[in-house]
Write a protein that holds these residues in place. Structure first.
Motif, PDB file in Angstrom:
ATOM      1  N   PRO A  24       0.798  -1.225   0.000  1.00  0.00           N
ATOM      2  CA  PRO A  24       0.000   0.000   0.000  1.00  0.00           C
ATOM      3  C   PRO A  24       0.834   1.279   0.000  1.00  0.00           C
ATOM      4  O   PRO A  24       0.358   2.334  -0.385  1.00  0.00           O
ATOM      5  CB  PRO A  24      -0.848  -0.109   1.262  1.00  0.00           C
ATOM      6  N   THR A  25       2.090   1.183   0.408  1.00  0.00           N
ATOM      7  CA  THR A  25       2.988   2.335   0.401  1.00  0.00           C
ATOM      8  C   THR A  25       3.945   2.193  -0.782  1.00  0.00           C
ATOM      9  O   THR A  25       4.545   1.127  -0.962  1.00  0.00           O
ATOM     10  CB  THR A  25       3.806   2.384   1.713  1.00  0.00           C
ATOM     11  N   PRO A  26       4.077   3.236  -1.616  1.00  0.00           N
ATOM     12  CA  PRO A  26       4.989   3.141  -2.759  1.00  0.00           C
ATOM     13  C   PRO A  26       6.387   2.685  -2.338  1.00  0.00           C
ATOM     14  O   PRO A  26       6.891   3.066  -1.294  1.00  0.00           O
ATOM     15  CB  PRO A  26       5.013   4.572  -3.303  1.00  0.00           C
ATOM     16  N   ARG A  27       6.967   1.849  -3.194  1.00  0.00           N
ATOM     17  CA  ARG A  27       8.317   1.289  -3.019  1.00  0.00           C
ATOM     18  C   ARG A  27       8.425   0.298  -1.856  1.00  0.00           C
ATOM     19  O   ARG A  27       9.526  -0.083  -1.477  1.00  0.00           O
ATOM     20  CB  ARG A  27       9.365   2.389  -2.891  1.00  0.00           C
ATOM     21  N   THR A  28       7.297  -0.120  -1.305  1.00  0.00           N
ATOM     22  CA  THR A  28       7.292  -1.151  -0.281  1.00  0.00           C
ATOM     23  C   THR A  28       6.981  -2.482  -0.962  1.00  0.00           C
ATOM     24  O   THR A  28       5.944  -2.598  -1.628  1.00  0.00           O
ATOM     25  CB  THR A  28       6.208  -0.868   0.789  1.00  0.00           C
ATOM     26  N   PRO A  29       7.851  -3.477  -0.854  1.00  0.00           N
ATOM     27  CA  PRO A  29       7.588  -4.758  -1.506  1.00  0.00           C
ATOM     28  C   PRO A  29       6.249  -5.355  -1.069  1.00  0.00           C
ATOM     29  O   PRO A  29       5.891  -5.312   0.111  1.00  0.00           O
ATOM     30  CB  PRO A  29       8.752  -5.641  -1.059  1.00  0.00           C
ATOM     31  N   ALA A  30       5.533  -5.880  -2.023  1.00  0.00           N
ATOM     32  CA  ALA A  30       4.244  -6.512  -1.741  1.00  0.00           C
ATOM     33  C   ALA A  30       4.442  -7.783  -0.934  1.00  0.00           C
ATOM     34  O   ALA A  30       5.471  -8.454  -1.026  1.00  0.00           O
ATOM     35  CB  ALA A  30       3.525  -6.817  -3.046  1.00  0.00           C
ATOM     36  N   THR A  31       3.423  -8.106  -0.165  1.00  0.00           N
ATOM     37  CA  THR A  31       3.416  -9.322   0.650  1.00  0.00           C
ATOM     38  C   THR A  31       2.235 -10.192   0.240  1.00  0.00           C
ATOM     39  O   THR A  31       1.384  -9.773  -0.561  1.00  0.00           O
ATOM     40  CB  THR A  31       3.273  -8.977   2.142  1.00  0.00           C
ATOM     41  N   GLN A  32       2.156 -11.375   0.804  1.00  0.00           N
ATOM     42  CA  GLN A  32       1.019 -12.249   0.539  1.00  0.00           C
ATOM     43  C   GLN A  32      -0.288 -11.569   0.934  1.00  0.00           C
ATOM     44  O   GLN A  32      -1.307 -11.730   0.266  1.00  0.00           O
ATOM     45  CB  GLN A  32       1.179 -13.578   1.278  1.00  0.00           C
ATOM     46  N   THR A  33      -0.276 -10.770   1.980  1.00  0.00           N
ATOM     47  CA  THR A  33      -1.473 -10.041   2.402  1.00  0.00           C
ATOM     48  C   THR A  33      -1.932  -9.082   1.307  1.00  0.00           C
ATOM     49  O   THR A  33      -3.135  -8.969   1.036  1.00  0.00           O
ATOM     50  CB  THR A  33      -1.194  -9.272   3.708  1.00  0.00           C
ATOM     51  N   ASP A  34      -0.995  -8.403   0.654  1.00  0.00           N
ATOM     52  CA  ASP A  34      -1.344  -7.485  -0.440  1.00  0.00           C
ATOM     53  C   ASP A  34      -1.948  -8.249  -1.612  1.00  0.00           C
ATOM     54  O   ASP A  34      -2.928  -7.809  -2.213  1.00  0.00           O
ATOM     55  CB  ASP A  34      -0.110  -6.696  -0.899  1.00  0.00           C
ATOM     56  N   LEU A  35      -1.363  -9.396  -1.929  1.00  0.00           N
ATOM     57  CA  LEU A  35      -1.903 -10.218  -3.011  1.00  0.00           C
ATOM     58  C   LEU A  35      -3.306 -10.701  -2.662  1.00  0.00           C
ATOM     59  O   LEU A  35      -4.219 -10.647  -3.494  1.00  0.00           O
ATOM     60  CB  LEU A  35      -0.982 -11.400  -3.287  1.00  0.00           C
ATOM     61  N   ASN A  36      -3.506 -11.138  -1.437  1.00  0.00           N
ATOM     62  CA  ASN A  36      -4.827 -11.602  -1.004  1.00  0.00           C
ATOM     63  C   ASN A  36      -5.863 -10.488  -1.099  1.00  0.00           C
ATOM     64  O   ASN A  36      -7.008 -10.727  -1.496  1.00  0.00           O
ATOM     65  CB  ASN A  36      -4.771 -12.145   0.422  1.00  0.00           C
ATOM     66  N   ARG A  37      -5.466  -9.265  -0.750  1.00  0.00           N
ATOM     67  CA  ARG A  37      -6.386  -8.125  -0.831  1.00  0.00           C
ATOM     68  C   ARG A  37      -6.798  -7.874  -2.283  1.00  0.00           C
ATOM     69  O   ARG A  37      -7.957  -7.630  -2.586  1.00  0.00           O
ATOM     70  CB  ARG A  37      -5.722  -6.897  -0.215  1.00  0.00           C
ATOM     71  N   MET A  38      -5.840  -7.940  -3.206  1.00  0.00           N
ATOM     72  CA  MET A  38      -6.157  -7.742  -4.616  1.00  0.00           C
ATOM     73  C   MET A  38      -7.054  -8.876  -5.122  1.00  0.00           C
ATOM     74  O   MET A  38      -8.032  -8.644  -5.817  1.00  0.00           O
ATOM     75  CB  MET A  38      -4.862  -7.681  -5.444  1.00  0.00           C
ATOM     76  N   ARG A  39      -6.748 -10.092  -4.721  1.00  0.00           N
ATOM     77  CA  ARG A  39      -7.557 -11.240  -5.153  1.00  0.00           C
ATOM     78  C   ARG A  39      -8.992 -11.134  -4.662  1.00  0.00           C
ATOM     79  O   ARG A  39      -9.909 -11.597  -5.332  1.00  0.00           O
ATOM     80  CB  ARG A  39      -6.939 -12.539  -4.642  1.00  0.00           C
ATOM     81  N   ALA A  40      -9.204 -10.529  -3.518  1.00  0.00           N
ATOM     82  CA  ALA A  40     -10.560 -10.385  -2.989  1.00  0.00           C
ATOM     83  C   ALA A  40     -11.430  -9.565  -3.923  1.00  0.00           C
ATOM     84  O   ALA A  40     -12.637  -9.777  -4.003  1.00  0.00           O
ATOM     85  CB  ALA A  40     -10.517  -9.743  -1.602  1.00  0.00           C
ATOM     86  N   SER A  41     -10.815  -8.652  -4.663  1.00  0.00           N
ATOM     87  CA  SER A  41     -11.578  -7.799  -5.574  1.00  0.00           C
ATOM     88  C   SER A  41     -11.647  -8.342  -6.998  1.00  0.00           C
ATOM     89  O   SER A  41     -12.620  -8.107  -7.698  1.00  0.00           O
ATOM     90  CB  SER A  41     -10.944  -6.408  -5.627  1.00  0.00           C
ATOM     91  N   TYR A  42     -10.603  -9.045  -7.446  1.00  0.00           N
ATOM     92  CA  TYR A  42     -10.493  -9.376  -8.868  1.00  0.00           C
ATOM     93  C   TYR A  42     -10.349 -10.858  -9.184  1.00  0.00           C
ATOM     94  O   TYR A  42     -10.253 -11.232 -10.344  1.00  0.00           O
ATOM     95  CB  TYR A  42      -9.287  -8.639  -9.473  1.00  0.00           C
TER      96      TYR A  42
END
Length: 107
Positions: A24-42
């Motif tokens: 969620p913060t620019p230049r911060t590496p994505a985590t599994q939580t970030d991927l899960n959040r995106m998957r919840a929408s798409y």
């Protein structure tokens, strides 16, 4: 319009792979939580992958310009167009995809 929303609204036949590289913060590496959040929408219509800090595909574009939409002619696997930034319209998607599918492969 957000790129994934523009792709989803297109009436064109499109295979989509959404790669999450930043958190969620620019230049911060994505985590599994970030991927899960995106998957919840798409997840109902797109395939997704995790690439923290764009370590694998970052060489294809400037990671500071994320999100980036890369259009590939799957007949030849050539990159046909790259659109950087959050503003991508369905009309732009349709135009690019029509350009790819209306002619022969660009060998």
């Amino acid at each position: 319009m957000r790129p994934l929303d523009a792709l989803h609204a297109s009436s064109k036949r499109i295979a989509t792979l959404a790669v999450v590289g930043e958190g969620p913060t620019p230049r911060t590496p994505a985590t599994q939580t970030d991927l899960n959040r995106m998957r919840a929408s798409y997840s109902s219509w797109t395939t997704s992958a995790l690439d923290p800090a764009f370590m694998n595909i970052g060489g294809l574009f400037d990671p500071d310009s994320a999100p980036v939409t890369i259009f590939i002619d799957t007949r030849t696997m050539e990159i046909v167009a790259v659109k950087a930034g959050i503003d991508l319209t369905t009309a732009q998607v349709d135009e690019i995809v029509s350009g790819i599918t209306s002619g022969p492969p660009l060998y």
